[in-house]
Enzyme design. Structure first.
Site, PDB file in Angstrom:
ATOM      1  N   GLY A 239      84.378  36.094  58.567  1.00 21.32           N
ATOM      2  CA  GLY A 239      85.529  35.367  59.105  1.00 21.32           C
ATOM      3  C   GLY A 239      86.389  34.817  57.984  1.00 21.32           C
ATOM      4  O   GLY A 239      86.380  35.330  56.856  1.00 21.32           O
ATOM      5  N   SER A 240      87.117  33.763  58.290  1.00 26.63           N
ATOM      6  CA  SER A 240      88.077  33.210  57.327  1.00 26.63           C
ATOM      7  C   SER A 240      87.364  32.497  56.168  1.00 26.63           C
ATOM      8  O   SER A 240      86.198  32.097  56.288  1.00 26.63           O
ATOM      9  CB  SER A 240      88.973  32.207  58.055  1.00 26.63           C
ATOM     10  OG  SER A 240      88.149  31.209  58.639  1.00 26.63           O
ATOM     11  N   GLU A 261      81.253  37.341  54.307  1.00 31.17           N
ATOM     12  CA  GLU A 261      82.298  38.388  54.288  1.00 31.17           C
ATOM     13  C   GLU A 261      83.567  37.713  54.770  1.00 31.17           C
ATOM     14  O   GLU A 261      83.800  37.583  55.972  1.00 31.17           O
ATOM     15  CB  GLU A 261      81.922  39.525  55.236  1.00 31.17           C
ATOM     16  CG  GLU A 261      80.694  40.299  54.829  1.00 31.17           C
ATOM     17  CD  GLU A 261      80.915  41.203  53.622  1.00 31.17           C
ATOM     18  OE1 GLU A 261      82.065  41.322  53.157  1.00 31.17           O
ATOM     19  OE2 GLU A 261      79.932  41.769  53.146  1.00 31.17           O
ATOM     20  N   CYS A 295      90.424  42.685  57.541  1.00 27.83           N
ATOM     21  CA  CYS A 295      90.193  41.942  56.300  1.00 27.83           C
ATOM     22  C   CYS A 295      90.712  42.764  55.127  1.00 27.83           C
ATOM     23  O   CYS A 295      91.114  42.220  54.108  1.00 27.83           O
ATOM     24  CB  CYS A 295      88.724  41.618  56.136  1.00 27.83           C
ATOM     25  SG  CYS A 295      87.673  43.063  56.347  1.00 27.83           S
TER      26      CYS A 295
HETATM   27  P1  NAD Z   1      87.376  32.654  61.989  1.00 27.64           P
HETATM   28  O1  NAD Z   1      86.950  32.139  60.669  1.00 27.64           O
HETATM   29  O2  NAD Z   1      88.311  31.863  62.786  1.00 27.64           O
HETATM   30  O3  NAD Z   1      86.080  32.894  62.913  1.00 27.64           O
HETATM   31  C1  NAD Z   1      85.041  33.774  62.514  1.00 27.64           C
HETATM   32  C2  NAD Z   1      83.749  33.374  63.211  1.00 27.64           C
HETATM   33  O4  NAD Z   1      83.283  32.151  62.643  1.00 27.64           O
HETATM   34  C3  NAD Z   1      83.902  33.117  64.713  1.00 27.64           C
HETATM   35  O5  NAD Z   1      82.770  33.618  65.384  1.00 27.64           O
HETATM   36  C4  NAD Z   1      83.953  31.606  64.775  1.00 27.64           C
HETATM   37  O6  NAD Z   1      83.564  31.106  66.020  1.00 27.64           O
HETATM   38  C5  NAD Z   1      82.958  31.261  63.682  1.00 27.64           C
HETATM   39  N1  NAD Z   1      83.046  29.884  63.143  1.00 27.64           N
HETATM   40  C6  NAD Z   1      84.139  29.201  62.761  1.00 27.64           C
HETATM   41  N2  NAD Z   1      83.800  27.970  62.313  1.00 27.64           N
HETATM   42  C7  NAD Z   1      82.452  27.882  62.407  1.00 27.64           C
HETATM   43  C8  NAD Z   1      81.495  26.869  62.083  1.00 27.64           C
HETATM   44  N3  NAD Z   1      81.871  25.683  61.601  1.00 27.64           N
HETATM   45  N4  NAD Z   1      80.193  27.134  62.290  1.00 27.64           N
HETATM   46  C9  NAD Z   1      79.796  28.330  62.778  1.00 27.64           C
HETATM   47  N5  NAD Z   1      80.648  29.321  63.113  1.00 27.64           N
HETATM   48  C10 NAD Z   1      81.962  29.113  62.914  1.00 27.64           C
HETATM   49  O7  NAD Z   1      87.952  34.144  61.726  1.00 27.64           O
HETATM   50  P2  NAD Z   1      88.673  35.129  62.749  1.00 27.64           P
HETATM   51  O8  NAD Z   1      90.057  34.643  63.023  1.00 27.64           O
HETATM   52  O9  NAD Z   1      87.784  35.454  63.897  1.00 27.64           O
HETATM   53  O10 NAD Z   1      88.755  36.471  61.859  1.00 27.64           O
HETATM   54  C11 NAD Z   1      89.732  36.698  60.886  1.00 27.64           C
HETATM   55  C12 NAD Z   1      89.211  36.397  59.496  1.00 27.64           C
HETATM   56  O11 NAD Z   1      88.003  37.110  59.257  1.00 27.64           O
HETATM   57  C13 NAD Z   1      90.163  36.859  58.414  1.00 27.64           C
HETATM   58  O12 NAD Z   1      90.206  35.906  57.394  1.00 27.64           O
HETATM   59  C14 NAD Z   1      89.536  38.159  57.924  1.00 27.64           C
HETATM   60  O13 NAD Z   1      89.919  38.527  56.633  1.00 27.64           O
HETATM   61  C15 NAD Z   1      88.088  37.824  58.028  1.00 27.64           C
HETATM   62  N6  NAD Z   1      87.261  39.017  58.101  1.00 27.64           N
HETATM   63  C16 NAD Z   1      86.535  39.384  56.987  1.00 27.64           C
HETATM   64  C17 NAD Z   1      85.782  40.539  57.004  1.00 27.64           C
HETATM   65  C18 NAD Z   1      85.017  40.967  55.786  1.00 27.64           C
HETATM   66  O14 NAD Z   1      84.150  41.823  55.924  1.00 27.64           O
HETATM   67  N7  NAD Z   1      85.280  40.441  54.603  1.00 27.64           N
HETATM   68  C19 NAD Z   1      85.718  41.334  58.156  1.00 27.64           C
HETATM   69  C20 NAD Z   1      86.448  40.918  59.282  1.00 27.64           C
HETATM   70  C21 NAD Z   1      87.212  39.765  59.234  1.00 27.64           C
END
Ligand code: NAD
Length: 505
Positions: A239-240, A261, A295
Site C-alpha cells: 500500500g501507500s 511493498e 505502483c
Molecule cells: P493504502 O495505503 O490506502 O491501503 C493499503 C492497505 O493498507 C489497505 O488494505 C488498508 O486498509 C491497509 N491499511 C491502511 N492503514 C493501515 C493500518 N494502520 N493498519 C493496518 N492496515 C492498514 O493504499 P491503497 O490506496 O489501497 O493502494 C495504493 C498504494 O499502494 C499506492 O501507494 C501504490 O503505489 C501502493 N502499491 C504498492 C505495490 C507494491 O508492490 N510496491 C503494489 C500495489 C500498490
C-alpha cells in the site's frame, strides 16, 4: 453483474471474516462495494470486528500446526490444485475485478493469470526449498542450515491488485508451510471474498481449510490489531508509504518481521538513440494503463533534448486518441479511477503542477457523467517541482527534457521512492551506464521495456520509501520461513570454534 456474483458464490454478503470455507457473519459496520464505472453500489459487506479477527487467528494457528508437518511437495500439490481452481474461475473472477476496481478486461483476467502463475511457480518451488551446507572448521562436525515454516502470516493488500498481490504472498507462504490471514482493502472486498473462497475450498477438501483466513475490517478495529498481534511473526503489507511507515513502526515495536511493498514514483528515460516507436508504446501503457493506478505506473518522463519535441508531439497525439470508457467493453484502454477521492487527488495534483510552473499539454480534467473518469494527462514541468516528487495515483505523466544521461539518471533517483525505472536506448554504453552501481537506484531497472508489467519469476519490490521488500519469484520465499543453522558432531571430542579451550580436568 448478479450473474458474476452468483457464479463466484458471493451474492449474499454478510461475511466480514472467514476461517477457511466457513464465513463468519460480520459483526461490525456495513460498507458498500461500489462499481467505479457507474458509481453504483454492487453489494454491501458487513465488516469483521477485532474479536472476529481473534477467532480467525486462533483457528489459523491450530491449522498451521498440522499444515507445517505436511511434506513441502505435498503442500505444493495442493497449491497446484489451487492454481487449477483459479484457472477454472479466471473469466468470472477477472470480470469481478473489472466490475469492482474498473480494470479493463484483459487486465482483470491478467491479474487472475498472475495468481495462477504464482501457484505454478510455488508448486515447483515446493521441491526446491534448499538449505546451504558449509564446511565446519571443527573435525568430525557438519554445519548446515535448514528452513522451517514460520507460522501465521498477516497479508495486507492494496485496492489496485485485489487478487494478485495476495497470491504473491499466499502461494509462497502455503508451500513454505505457513497459514495466511488476509486483510484486503475495503475498496475491493468482493474480489477478496471470491478469491478466498475459491482457494479455501481446495484446502478444505484436503482437511486444511483454516490455513487460509480472511478478515475484512476497518484499519482502526482490525488492521491495527492484526499488525500488533504477536502471534503473527510476519506482516506483509502492500500500500501507500504512509501505511507502510505505520505498519513498520508497530511491527518493529514487537520485534516482528515486516515485508513492505509501498508506493512508487517511476521514471522512463528516452535517450536520443532510442527506438521511439517502442518507447512510445511502453510509456503510454505505463502511464495510462490501469488508469495510472499501478505502483509501477510511469509518472515521470525524461526525454533527450534532441528528440524531445518530436517524441512529445507523437505521445500527445497518442493520448488524444485513447479509448476511455467502460472497462468491460472490448477496445477500452482506460477505465475509471477507483473513487471520488482519487478524482479529487488527480485534480489537486494538476492544480499544484500548474501553480508550480507546469504546462498541461493534453487532458487535465475530470470527465463529467457517472463513474470516476478522468482524462489521461501530460504535463511539461521542471523535474524538481515538488508535485513531481509525489506519487499521485492517477494517469498524470510529468515530462522534462534533459541534455546529459548522467543528469537524467540523477533526476530519476532524486525522489524518495525507488520502485521501478526504465531506459530506452540502442546504445550498449547508455544501457550499462543506467544499470551500473551508480545508475538507477530502484528495485526494478529495465532496458527497452517499460516500468510496469513485471513477470512473477523475478523478485518484485523497491528500495528507499518503497520499503525494501521483495515478493513473488527468485528467492522471495525466504521471507516466509525460519532459517535454522545446525551443527552436528559425530566425534568423541568437543573441539570449540575459534580455537577456544575449556578444559575441565
Ligand atoms: P493504502 O495505503 O490506502 O491501503 C493499503 C492497505 O493498507 C489497505 O488494505 C488498508 O486498509 C491497509 N491499511 C491502511 N492503514 C493501515 C493500518 N494502520 N493498519 C493496518 N492496515 C492498514 O493504499 P491503497 O490506496 O489501497 O493502494 C495504493 C498504494 O499502494 C499506492 O501507494 C501504490 O503505489 C501502493 N502499491 C504498492 C505495490 C507494491 O508492490 N510496491 C503494489 C500495489 C500498490
Amino acid at each position: 453483474m448478479e450473474s458474476v456474483l452468483r457464479k463466484l458464490g458471493i451474492e449474499a454478503i454478510n461475511a466480514g471474516a472467514a476461517c477457511g470455507q466457513e464465513a463468519l457473519a460480520g459483526e461490525g459496520v456495513e460498507i458498500a462495494s461500489v462499481d467505479p464505472t457507474t458509481g453504483r453500489e454492487i453489494a454491501r459487506v458487513r465488516l469483521a470486528t477485532g474479536e472476529q479477527l481473534d477467532e480467525v487467528v486462533v483457528r489459523a494457528q491450530a491449522a498451521w500446526r498440522r499444515w507445517r508437518m505436511v511434506p513441502a511437495p505435498q503442500r505444493g500439490e495442493i497449491v497446484r490444485e489451487i492454481g487449477q481452481a483459479l484457472r477454472e474461475h479466471k473469466e468470472a473472477l477477472g470480470r469481478l475485478i473489472t466490475l469492482e476496481v474498473g480494470k479493463v478486461t484483459s487486465e482483470g483476467a491478467g491479474e487472475v493469470q498472475e495468481a495462477v502463475d504464482m501457484a505454478d511457480f510455488a508448486c515447483g518451488l515446493s521441491r526446491q526449498l534448499y538449505g546451504l551446507t558449509t564446511h565446519s572448521e571443527r573435525p568430525a562436525h557438519r554445519l548446515y542450515e535448514q528452513w522451517h515454516p514460520l507460522g501465521v502470516v498477516g497479508v495486507i493488500t492494496a485496492f489496485n491488485f485485489p487478487c494478485a498481490v495476495w497470491a504473491w504472498n499466499a502461494m509462497l507462504a502455503l508451500v513454505c508451510g505457513d497459514a495466511v490471514i488476509w486483510k484486503p482493502s475495503l475498496k475491493a472486498p468482493l474480489v477478496a471474498l471470491a478469491t478466498h473462497r475459491i482457494c479455501a475450498e481446495v484446502l478444505a477438501r484436503r482437511g486444511f481449510g483454516d490455513v487460509l483466513g480472511l478478515v475484512i475490517g476497518q484499519d482502526a478495529a482490525v488492521g491495527e490489531a492484526l499488525v500488533a498481534d504477536r502471534r503473527l511473526p510476519l506482516i506483509s503489507a502492500t500500500g501507500s508509504c504512509r501505511m507502510g511507515r505505520r505498519v513498520n513502526q508497530v511491527v518493529a515495536g514487537r520485534l516482528g518481521r515486516c515485508l513492505l511493498e509501498l508506493g512508487g514514483n517511476n521514471a522512463v528515460i528516452v535517450h536520443r538513440d532510442a527506438d521511439q516507436a517502442l518507447a512510445l508504446r511502453a510509456v503510454a501503457f505505463g502511464a495510462v494503463g490501469t488508469s495510472g493506478q499501478r505502483c509501477t505506473s510511469t509518472r515521470r518522463l525524461f526525454v533527450h533534448e534532441d528528440i524531445h519535441d518530436d517524441f512529445v508531439r507523437r505521445l500527445s497525439a497518442a493520448y488524444e486518441s485513447l479509448p476511455i470508457g467502460d472497462p468491460a467493453s472490448p477496445g477500452t484502454l482506460v477505465g475509471p479511477l477507483i473513487d471520488g477521492e482519487a478524482v479529487a487527488g488527480y485534480e489537486a495534483a494538476i492544480a499544484a503542477a500548474r501553480a508550480q510552473g507546469g504546462r498541461v499539454l493534453v487532458g487535465g480534467s475530470r470527465i463529467e457523467g457517472p463513474g470516476f473518469f478522468v482524462e489521461p494527462t501530460l504535463i511539461e514541468i521542471r523535474h524538481d517541482a515538488p508535485i513531481v516528487h509525489e506519487e499521485t495515483f492517477a494517469p498524470i505523466l510529468y515530462v522534462s527534457a534533459y541534455r546529459e544521461l548522467d543528469e537524467a539518471i540523477a533526476w530519476q533517483n532524486e525522489v524518495e521512492q525507488g520502485l521501478s525505472s526504465a531506459i530506452f536506448t540502442d546504445s550498449f554504453r547508455a544501457a550499462e551506464r543506467f544499470l551500473a552501481h551508480d545508475g538507477s537506484d530502484c528495485g526494478i531497472a529495465n532496458v527497452n521495456a517499460g516500468t510496469s508489467g513485471a513477470e512473477i519469476g523475478g523478485a518484485f519490490g523497491g528500495e528507499k520509501d518503497t520499503g525494501g521488500g521483495r515478493e513473488a519469484g527468485s528467492d522471495a520465499w525466504k521471507h516466509y520461513m525460519r532459517r535454522q543453522t545446525c551443527t552436528l558432531n559425530r566425534g568423541a571430542e568437543l573441539p570449540l570454534a575459534q580455537g577456544v579451550t575449556f578444559d575441565l580436568d
